[in-house]
Design an enzyme around this catalytic site. Structure first.
Site, short mmCIF file in Angstrom:
data_model
loop_
_atom_site.label_atom_id
_atom_site.label_comp_id
_atom_site.label_asym_id
_atom_site.label_seq_id
_atom_site.Cartn_x
_atom_site.Cartn_y
_atom_site.Cartn_z
N CYS A 21 0.82 -1.22 0.00
CA CYS A 21 0.00 0.00 0.00
C CYS A 21 0.85 1.27 0.00
CB CYS A 21 -0.87 0.04 1.24
SG CYS A 21 -1.83 -1.45 1.48
N ARG A 30 5.11 -0.49 -6.10
CA ARG A 30 5.07 -1.22 -4.83
C ARG A 30 4.05 -2.35 -4.87
NH1 ARG A 30 6.86 2.02 -0.40
NH2 ARG A 30 5.34 1.01 0.95
N TRP A 64 -3.09 -2.71 -1.31
CA TRP A 64 -2.77 -4.10 -1.58
C TRP A 64 -3.58 -4.90 -0.57
CZ3 TRP A 64 -0.49 -8.30 0.93
CH2 TRP A 64 -0.03 -9.34 0.10
N ASN A 106 -1.78 2.23 5.86
CA ASN A 106 -0.90 1.10 5.49
C ASN A 106 -0.66 0.29 6.75
OD1 ASN A 106 -0.64 2.33 3.04
ND2 ASN A 106 1.55 2.78 3.23
N GLY A 107 -0.55 -1.02 6.61
CA GLY A 107 -0.27 -1.87 7.77
C GLY A 107 -1.48 -2.71 8.13
N GLU A 116 17.30 -18.90 -5.94
CA GLU A 116 16.94 -17.59 -6.49
C GLU A 116 16.39 -17.74 -7.91
OE1 GLU A 116 16.30 -14.69 -5.87
OE2 GLU A 116 16.78 -13.44 -7.60
N LYS A 158 12.71 -16.49 -9.00
CA LYS A 158 12.51 -15.50 -10.08
C LYS A 158 11.51 -16.04 -11.08
CE LYS A 158 13.80 -12.69 -9.08
NZ LYS A 158 14.44 -11.95 -8.03
N GLU A 182 7.85 -16.29 -9.49
CA GLU A 182 7.14 -15.06 -9.11
C GLU A 182 6.63 -14.26 -10.31
OE1 GLU A 182 9.08 -11.80 -7.02
OE2 GLU A 182 10.99 -12.34 -7.90
N HIS A 223 18.03 -37.75 -3.07
CA HIS A 223 17.37 -37.97 -1.79
C HIS A 223 15.88 -37.68 -1.86
CE1 HIS A 223 21.25 -38.69 -0.02
NE2 HIS A 223 21.70 -37.58 -0.62
N LYS A 241 6.16 -4.88 -4.12
CA LYS A 241 7.59 -4.62 -4.11
C LYS A 241 8.13 -4.58 -2.69
CE LYS A 241 11.61 -3.57 -5.80
NZ LYS A 241 12.37 -4.75 -6.27
#
Ligand code: M6R
Length: 606
Positions: free
Chosen positions: A2, A27, A74, A98-99, A478, A482, A485, A501, A601
């Protein structure tokens, strides 16, 4: 996540609010809204989806006024809908937040006893109704805002706009960032300093527990009990040029492609900051520690995992790494002189901030390795090391990751030298190799066509495995992150030695496996693992240098040629083809590359 913006000045607020919200689009959000005061009356416009929906609504149904607040939401509590979009209003007050307000259900129940009902599913609406309830009891706007925030539990950045109060914005923060911008006869409020680009460079960062009273004549800060607090103005330089994509279709492509230039600049600046040849306070602090804990989230946590090898192998320091969200659940006794190294692009990630506070409460020293130098984490850590990646807009982190690695390897080399684990000759050799990285990153970018062709095939896969050994193992994690996402293809990173394994059971002719095998100590074993995959029909994409590809058995699905590189620095260069692979797969699949679904973000809630 947000974004909040507030304006109080001489111009029409709506276009200023909309522009500022656009600067925070990166964001991540799924609805947006603004509220202004026109002739003292509150007016609101809200829309689900992208800011273009809100902009179109404002064209059809404009609102006037020289004071206002705006928000990109968001979704946390309740779906992305107009009703749940901010600002929320309770007759004479509008609130953007926000939060997460953790005790909002309790407040709802209390308000219901007074006959107050809610329209939305959000936690924020309760703050608006509570504030209005307090106004109804005869409190002034300031008293009502203060008493509201005193009641709230959880994390919040709040902006309040009151009917009939044309010269007032009130803001409060606990854990979520807020900054006040000072203009000429105008004031701004933002949750992200980038929103102030082009408006002002004179700012006051609010601290946790601050209640800010903003008028055209300036800013007064109080704590939540009403005591005055002194906060200083600072000058910031906000690079608004990074807000453009240049000739690229997406920010992610631009950020991948600018790595040679960014890495060169970062290495130069690190040389100045860390004084590579004369260890400074950061090098000394790390060198003096008995134990290192490296903590981050997502991509930053993989940078930590890679750096764990570097600190142990180059500097002889016991190091462990972990994800921030789990670190706070561990209550292991800290060794004396433990140093927590917190790695974060934004410096605002709630989980990383919590972990840093957890470390401090337990007596550990903290070093923050950050991209955003003005972030909350930079103000809370004992020491700060900037990575100099420049503004990163795309949700998928690319150049920040490679710059995090550069900062961490530089530190590990410097500490290793300081502790006598590396002699002068080796130290200088490492610095020379470090200086070659920008050129090598250019060479790595030349595999773009190969990456695109591999991505076309991967885009039809249900699942992709990434494997590697040593520092290539966290890099495999990573690579998988990538890909998933931004392309939404399931992917998993594995230590190549772990295949047998369990995960080898997944391998058949439909499985694509990306193997990271630079020439060096782990090459032979990693290539043996790819043979085991091929023997079971799996499709192997082998990433290696010319020397490696010459000796590797032929017959795999594809190969990508990387420049020859000192194995120490290989994860920095091998990150690039993985970024390209994910990028091209996402483009092929037509996803929203820079704003992948459900992601933000800067993850400012736990
Ligand atoms: O701002 P931070 O570095 O603290 O963010 C941590 C993660 O949220 C971030 O790296 C995330 O995993 C990225 N989307 C990965 O590309």
């Amino acid at each position: 996540m947000c974004g909040i913006f507030g304006y109080l000045g001489q111009d029409e607020a709506a276009p200023i609010l909309l522009d500022a919200l656009r600067r925070m689009e990166y964001r991540g959000y799924d609805s947006a809204g603004i509220a202004t005061l026109c002739n003292g009356r509150l007016q609101r416009r809200r829309a689900a989806g992208k800011l273009t929906s809100l902009a179109n609504l404002l064209v059809r149904n404009p609102i006037l006024g020289r004071v206002g607040i705006g928000h990109t939401r968001w979704a946390t509590h309740g779906k992305a809908s107009v009703t749940n979009a901010h600002p929320h209003q309770s007759s004479h007050v509008a609130v953007a937040h926000n939060g997460i307000i953790e005790n909002f259900r309790e407040i709802r129940v209390e308000l219901a006893r007074h006959g107050i009902t809610h329209d939305s599913e959000t936690d924020t609406e309760s703050a608006a109704h509570l504030c209005q309830y307090l106004l109804n009891q005869g409190m002034t706007p300031l008293e009502a805002a203060r008493n509201t925030v005193q009641r709230l539990e959880g994390s919040f950045a709040l902006a309040f706009l009151f009917e009939e109060e044309e010269n007032l914005l009130i803001a409060a923060r606990r854990y979520s960032p807020l900054v006040v911008g000072h203009g000429k006869n105008e004031m701004f409020l933002a949750s992200d300093v980038i929103a102030l680009a082009g408006l002002t460079s004179t700012v006051t960062f609010l601290d946790d527990g601050d209640l800010a009273v903003i008028s055209r004549s300036g800013l007064e800060v109080y704590d939540f009990t009403g005591a005055r607090a002194v906060r200083h103005r600072t000058q910031v330089s906000i690079d608004s040029t990074s807000a453009g994509k240049g000739s690229h279709q997406h920010f992610m492509a631009k950020e991948i492609y600018e790595q040679p230039r960014i890495l060169a600049a970062a290495i130069k600046k690190l040389g100045e900051d860390a004084k590579l040849l004369v260890p400074d306070s950061i090098v000394q602090a790390v060198a003096d520690s008995a134990q290192i804990e490296l903590i981050g989230c997502g991509t930053a946590s993989y940078a930590c995992q890679i750096a764990e090898y570097w600190f142990e192998n180059l500097a002889g320091l016991p190091a462990s790494s972990g994800v921030a969200s789990e670190f706070v659940h561990r209550h292991r006794r800290l060794e004396k002189d433990t140093l927590g190294i917190f790695v974060s692009q934004s410096g605002e990630t709630a989980d990383s901030l919590n972990a840093l506070r957890h470390m401090r409460e337990r007596g550990g020293r903290t070093l923050a390795v950050l991209n955003v130098a003005t972030s909350t984490m930079s103000r809370e850590a004992d020491l700060v090391m900037p990575i100099h990646a420049g503004i990163e807009i795309s949700v998928a982190s690319t150049k920040a990751f490679t710059c995090q690695l550069i900062a961490l390897v530089t530190l590990a080399i410097s500490v290793g030298y300081q502790r006598g684990c590396i002699d002068k000759e080796k130290y200088e050799h490492h610095l020379d190799e470090l200086g070659r990285l920008p050129g090598l990153s250019s060479a790595a970018l030349s595999c773009d066509a190969e990456a695109r062709s591999a991505a076309q095939e991967i885009s039809g896969s249900a699942s992709v495995l990434f494997i590697g050994r040593g520092t290539m193992f966290p890099l495999a994690l990573e690579g998988a992150l990538k890909l998933k996402e931004i392309s939404y293809i399931h992917a998993e990173g594995l230590a190549a030695g772990e295949l047998k394994h369990g995960a080898l059971a997944l391998v058949d002719s439909n499985m694509h496996v990306v193997a990271l095998a630079p020439s060096g100590p782990h090459f032979t074993k990693t290539v043996s693992n790819t043979e085991e995959i091929k023997a079971r029909g799996g499709q192997v994409l082998l990433l290696s240098d010319t020397q490696g590809l010459e000796v590797a058995p032929t017959g795999g699905w594809k190969a990508m040629t990387m420049p020859a590189i000192d194995p120490l620095f290989a994860p920095i260069i091998y990150a690039i083809p993985l970024q390209l692979l994910a990028y091209h797969a996402a483009v092929e699949l037509g996803t929203d590359v820079d704003h992948p679904r459900n992601l933000a973000k800067s993850v400012t809630v736990e």
